[in-house]
Write an enzyme that holds these catalytic residues in place. Structure first.
Site, PDB file in Angstrom:
ATOM      1  N   LEU A   1      17.899 -15.916  37.184  1.00  8.28           N
ATOM      2  CA  LEU A   1      19.346 -15.742  37.283  1.00  8.28           C
ATOM      3  C   LEU A   1      19.752 -14.292  37.124  1.00  8.28           C
ATOM      4  O   LEU A   1      20.855 -13.910  37.456  1.00  8.28           O
ATOM      5  CB  LEU A   1      20.056 -16.540  36.181  1.00  8.28           C
ATOM      6  N   THR A   2      18.872 -13.478  36.578  1.00  9.06           N
ATOM      7  CA  THR A   2      19.260 -12.087  36.363  1.00  9.06           C
ATOM      8  C   THR A   2      18.415 -11.153  37.202  1.00  9.06           C
ATOM      9  O   THR A   2      17.844 -10.195  36.721  1.00  9.06           O
ATOM     10  CB  THR A   2      19.114 -11.708  34.880  1.00  9.06           C
TER      11      THR A   2
END
Lengths: 237, 248
Positions: free
Chosen positions: B16-17
């Site tokens: 997600l990052t």
């Protein structure tokens, strides 16, 4: 100031690493500083790590991440060599490193330069920056100190150098980076790989050239000022 | 380019990052009378550093397609592996059929969109073009799965700088020379105005020609790397502050 003295900060090899091809093989070079925040945890580290008899890797970034990646690749290459029945090629070694770097890109913080010699392609250098891109190059630079070397290499690099020219270029470059990058320092180590085998060299600070605003190291002030008879002028008000 | 995920620590277990590291800039593609032309520079930027200057961002895929990619280079390399496998399996059927650009574009769209749904995108915008059975095809897919076809497409900065030029000057019956000149006009603007552009580019073309004897010849050629001349001799450039001393 206290914030900087965090001895539990991750060990990072600020680093300057270099790999160049020459007419007959490759020369890998690196500094030797491993820092934990502001403290130099190891001032004589060896960042050029063996993967096989004929392939080495220069490590930068997180010390832990680069060590574990090279350990895994050494293990895979060992098995691969047994199964293949002959030395692994530089390309295979580089691709194994890429596989680990790419598939774990969210967790790893390490930039690597794979270099070596094999009988099919001769001397080859592969750069594997953050993210896991694999890029074959005639020369590669990496680590925090490399920022100071882009201009230097744009000017000084030539195709088809001899072994000695290539090694001198590498030593000069690492030494220039050490002069300006706080995260690089210590000694310059080089590894030369060609058809004849592998040679490791070691260049301590006193064997390196002096750059702008650097002075010749002395044993003591007393050697400069000499005997009390030749003492300096008294201070004026 | 402008898609920001929440970035607290890029180095963590979850995709997600994600952040891109080594990136390529614009790709421009156009249809011309006899086929497709795609151009891209050979730069790989590392943040604001122009780190790599010999990255080939244009590749031939199978017999009929051309792929040009911008964005994260490691993800582009992975895309090429996916496509290698796709083409291999297609060849293994050995049935005389081969995947055309429309099919490859569709495949890429599915791959990109499904990765996006899992919050683990391939951080690229790609131009996919080609010719099959005399039919020209040109499309684009990006990291969130947005896809379309058109007579001219571009990625990244090319959308802002090149597409307006192409909308004005593109014609159905562009000759090869006119097509090259048009692409070069766009690339030159990008060299002037895109900070991450590098003046070293490649052009790939796929052409189909029906000769008088009604024999169809098809081919793909990738140009060698080359640089474009740029113009700096405007008098206003030489004396920028002539009108107002102290200004720029």
């Amino acid at each position: 100031m206290e914030k900087n003295l965090d001895f539990n900060a991750p060990h990072s090899m600020g680093t300057t690493i270099i790999g160049v091809t020459y007419n007959g093989g490759v020369v890998l070079g690196a500094d030797s500083r491993t820092s934990t925040g502001i403290y130099v945890a190891n001032r004589a580290s060896d960042k050029i790590t063996q993967l096989t008899d004929n392939v080495y890797v220069c490590r930068s970034g997180s010390a832990a991440d680069s060590q574990i990646v090279s350990d895994y690749v050494r293990y895979f290459l060992h098995q691969h060599t047994i199964q293949l029945g002959q030395p692994a090629t530089v390309k295979v070694a580089a691709n194994l490193v890429r596989l680990l770097a790419y598939n774990n890109k969210n967790m790893l913080q390490t930039g690597l330069i794979v270099g070596g010699w094999d009988k099919y392609d001769g001397g080859k250098i592969y750069g594997i920056p953050l993210g896991g891109t694999l890029i074959e190059q005639p020369f590669a630079i990496g680590g925090s100190g490399s920022s100071y070397l882009y201009g230097f290499f744009d000017q000084a690099w030539r195709e088809g150098m001899t072994k000695d020219e290539a090694e001198q270029l590498v030593v000069k470059a690492v030494s220039l980076a050490i002069a300006r990058d706080g995260a690089s320092g210590g000694v310059v180590r080089t590894v030369i790989i060609n058809s004849e085998g592998v040679t490791r060299n070691f260049y301590p600070g006193d064997k390196l050239p002096l750059w702008h605003e650097e002075l010749e190291p002395q044993n003591s002030l007393l050697d400069i000022w000499g005997t009390p008879a030749a003492s300096p002028e008294p201070m004026r008000e | 380019m402008g898609y920001k995920f929440v970035i607290l620590r890029p180095y963590c277990a979850s995709p997600l990052t994600m952040v891109p590291y080594v990136t390529g800039t614009s790709v421009i593609g156009i249809k011309y009378k006899d086929g497709i032309l795609i151009a891209a520079d050979m730069g790989g930027s590392y943040g604001s550093t122009l780190r790599y200057k010999s990255i080939e961002r244009l590749k031939a895929i199978g017999k009929h397609s051309l792929l040009g990619a911008s964005g994260e280079i490691s993800d582009f390399q992975e895309l090429l592996r996916y496509l290698d496998e796709l083409i291999l399996y297609d060849n293994m059927w050995d049935d005389g059929n081969s995947l055309g650009p429309k099919e490859v574009h569709s495949y890429l769209t599915r791959v990109m969109y499904n990765r996006r749904n899992k919050f683990n995108p391939l951080w690229n915008s790609v131009v996919l073009g080609g010719v099959k059975n005399g039919q020209k095809y040109l499309g684009m897919v990006n990291m969130i799965g947005v896809h379309y076809q058109d007579n001219h497409v571009a990625t990244g900065f090319g959308n802002h700088l090149a597409v307006p030029i192409l909308r004005d000057e593109w014609r159905e019956d562009l000759s090869f020379e006119e097509g090259i000149k048009l692409l070069e006009k766009c690339m030159r603007v990008l060299i002037y105005r895109d900070r991450s552009a590098v003046n070293k580019l490649q052009v790939v073309e796929e052409w189909v020609v029906q000769s008088i004897a009604k024999i169809t010849e098809e081919g793909v050629s990738i140009s060698p790397p080359y640089s474009l001349k740029t113009f700096w001799e405007f008098s206003a450039f030489k004396n920028p502050t002539a009108g107002a001393a102290g200004s720029w």
